[in-house]
Motif scaffolding. Structure first.
Motif, PDB file in Angstrom:
ATOM      1  N   GLY A   1      37.954  45.396  34.304  1.00  0.00           N
ATOM      2  CA  GLY A   1      38.890  46.704  34.307  1.00  0.00           C
ATOM      3  C   GLY A   1      39.489  46.883  33.017  1.00  0.00           C
TER       4      GLY A   1
ATOM      5  N   ARG B   1      38.856  45.351  30.177  1.00  0.00           N
ATOM      6  CA  ARG B   1      37.912  45.642  28.950  1.00  0.00           C
ATOM      7  C   ARG B   1      37.473  47.161  28.880  1.00  0.00           C
ATOM      8  NH1 ARG B   1      34.830  40.049  29.398  1.00  0.00           N
ATOM      9  NH2 ARG B   1      35.843  38.838  27.927  1.00  0.00           N
ATOM     10  N   MET B   2      37.483  47.698  30.020  1.00  0.00           N
ATOM     11  CA  MET B   2      36.862  48.957  30.078  1.00  0.00           C
ATOM     12  C   MET B   2      38.054  49.711  29.693  1.00  0.00           C
ATOM     13  SD  MET B   2      34.108  50.116  32.778  1.00  0.00           S
ATOM     14  CE  MET B   2      34.680  49.551  34.502  1.00  0.00           C
ATOM     15  N   HIS B   3      39.003  49.452  29.752  1.00  0.00           N
ATOM     16  CA  HIS B   3      40.474  50.249  29.348  1.00  0.00           C
ATOM     17  C   HIS B   3      40.607  49.957  27.789  1.00  0.00           C
ATOM     18  CE1 HIS B   3      41.179  52.576  32.827  1.00  0.00           C
ATOM     19  NE2 HIS B   3      41.102  51.395  33.630  1.00  0.00           N
TER      20      HIS B   3
END
Lengths: 248, 288
Positions: free
Chosen positions: A105, A107-109
């Motif tokens: 999560g 990394r996704m942000h």
């Protein structure tokens, strides 16, 4: 402090009226258990709090839901879901290493700094009571963990993005009693920092971990009170019947 | 009595099952018998890598390298065009399109699959070929590029429908899990849906390519049919399939030319078999 304020909430899926005129508040740093038989709307209620219902094309809702006094319709959807994390019924590790799962999560942000990722991973795994069991094998596949460990890994993954509220959708339905106890321990500890909403089919679990308990039936909120009170002196006959296992 | 009936039905079904295998075996044996005869006069190496295909000159030159390269060039061209568009279309249908547009698009794709290849070839000949000719200022528009574009259209329905199935069969929980972490729709598609559906999408691509490499009619009509090694994609080419279709009628039965055409058939068979097996192994990986 009030975390969520819900005013006259109605939800429809097509022509099915799934949630009917619900008014309630969720307090900061409490564990609110939501119980009720199948089709009582408890999961729909939970998924409304992070707007996951919006994925369904037939979904319609009216009423007002405020998070920290801000209407959730006005909060950016991705930001809302970052603030209101969710743990699902079945542990859902991704086919990646334990470490990569936890920081997925983040990394996704857009967080790439390795040091930050490592720190957040360790912190979240500790909070989810999993660190001691996995600290020496962070690079192994997440599928090598047991069911209970996988569920705590999913909790850690949710914690890593630093939410304010965590929604649990029957988090222990697929776990054995010992793993369940560990997940429950983690939850009780987590309420120091977070607000927890727990939907469960296990009435005893609600009694064990919930500060307050809400009883849903056919989309209506029948009763909401301190857990002790719900389980010792419920005001409504239907609540009494359900917790004694007379129907549901 | 009932047992007898059961017995008869069982055996009938068994025969139906065996029949298909039997016919495949027969076709393969026939192909081998006729095709291998050519290697009495040409070596395998010279056949596969010979640079000129003059089957009726004296002595006949039977090198199919130009044909193989023609087929490859057109296939690669078609793949480059059809894979991004096809996969993109599948993502749009499976994930983004509202219900009405989704239904319309799916109907359109099915219709595209239903157009006979000769009709597509005909349309390509009168619209695409002049366009390519004028656009690149060529002496002729009958080029590998025209063939690639046309075949991309033919591969698209296969790619779209199978890739879309693959995306649909990604468990809903994956998607919800990504959304619940605060992923945007595109992040969910790119980082969760596509990797989870990757084997199905690869299978879709392989089957699409299989369709392209076996296609005959349309390519014969719009690629110019020159059996020379192409140096650019704007040169006319001839494919393996078109060679068989164009020359089988005039080849004398039992001649070297005739055997060579069957040998081309074997080469095609091997190529499509390899593609199908690869696609199949991807599909199986997905089911596990």
């Amino acid at each position: 402090m009030v975390k969520f304020e819900i005013h006259d909430l109605n939800i429809w899926f097509g022509s099915v009226h799934a949630i009917k005129h619900i008014n309630m508040e969720i307090q900061s740093n409490e564990i609110l258990s939501v119980i009720g038989p199948a089709n009582s709307g408890k999961t729909t209620f939970l998924r409304m709090l992070n707007r996951l219902n919006d994925l369904n094309q037939n979904f319609k809702m009216n009423g007002e839901v405020r998070l920290d006094n801000e209407d959730i319709k006005n909060i950016d959807m991705e930001l809302l879901r970052k603030r209101v994390g969710m743990v699902f019924a079945l542990p859902l590790p991704l086919p990646l290493s334990i470490f990569d799962n936890v920081v997925y999560g983040l990394r996704m942000h857009g967080i790439k700094n390795k040091k930050v990722l490592e720190e957040r991973a360790e912190e979240s795994l500790k909070e989810a009571y999993l660190w001691e069991e996995v600290k020496d094998r962070l690079s192994e596949s997440a599928f090598k963990l047991s069911g209970g460990q996988q569920q705590r890994l999913c909790i850690a993954r949710t914690l890593a993005v630093e939410p304010e509220v965590i929604l649990f959708d029957e988090p222990c339905s697929g776990l054995d009693p010992i793993s369940t106890a560990k997940v429950e321990d983690a939850m009780v500890k987590l309420k120091e920092k977070y607000t927890l909403v727990l939907v469960t089919n296990n009435v005893k679990q609600a009694a064990r971990v919930g500060d307050r308990t809400a009883f849903f039936l056919s989309g209506e909120l029948i009763e909401l009170d301190k857990t002790d009170k719900i389980f010792t002196a419920p005001q409504d006959k239907r609540t009494d019947g359900y917790i004694r296992g007379k129907f549901g | 009595m009932r047992k007898l009936k059961e017995f008869i039905v069982e055996k009938l079904i068994l025969i139906c099952g065996l029949a298909s295998i039997f016919f495949v075996a027969l076709i393969f044996l026939f192909l081998l018998k006729e095709g291998l005869a050519v290697f009495k006069t040409v070596s395998l190496f010279k056949f596969l890598f010979g640079k000129s295909w003059y089957p009726i000159s004296e002595p006949a030159q039977l090198g199919i390298l130009p044909l193989i390269l023609g087929s490859l060039l057109i296939t690669v061209g078609a793949a480059i065009i059809s894979i991004p568009i096809g996969v993109g279309c599948a993502i749009y249908i499976a994930e983004i399109a509202p219900l009405k547009i989704k239904e319309t698009l799916k109907a359109g794709i099915e219709l595209l699959a239903a157009i006979p290849s000769v009709v597509l070839g005909f349309i390509g000949m009168v619209t695409l070929v002049p366009l390519v000719k004028n656009l690149f200022n060529l002496p002729t528009g009958l080029t590998a590029l025209s063939g690639s574009i046309m075949l991309a259209f033919m591969a698209m329905p296969t790619i779209v429908s199978i890739a879309e199935d693959a995306l649909y069969s990604v468990p809903k929980t994956y998607k919800e899990g990504a959304f619940a972490l605060g992923a945007t729709h595109w992040q969910t598609i790119w980082r969760v849906m596509l990797p989870a559906a990757s084997s199905g999408i690869l299978a879709a691509v392989m089957l699409g390519i299989g369709r392209v490499i076996g296609e005959t009619m349309a390519v014969m009509m719009i690629t110019g049919n020159a059996a020379v090694i192409p140096h650019t994609i704007l040169a006319p080419v001839r494919t393996l399939t078109a060679t068989i279709a164009a020359e089988m009628g005039e080849a004398v039965v039992g001649s070297e030319h005739y055997f060579a055409l069957f040998a081309i058939g074997i080469v095609l068979f091997v190529i499509s078999f390899a593609i199908n097996v690869t696609a199949d192994s991807f599909l199986h990986k997905r089911q596990q």
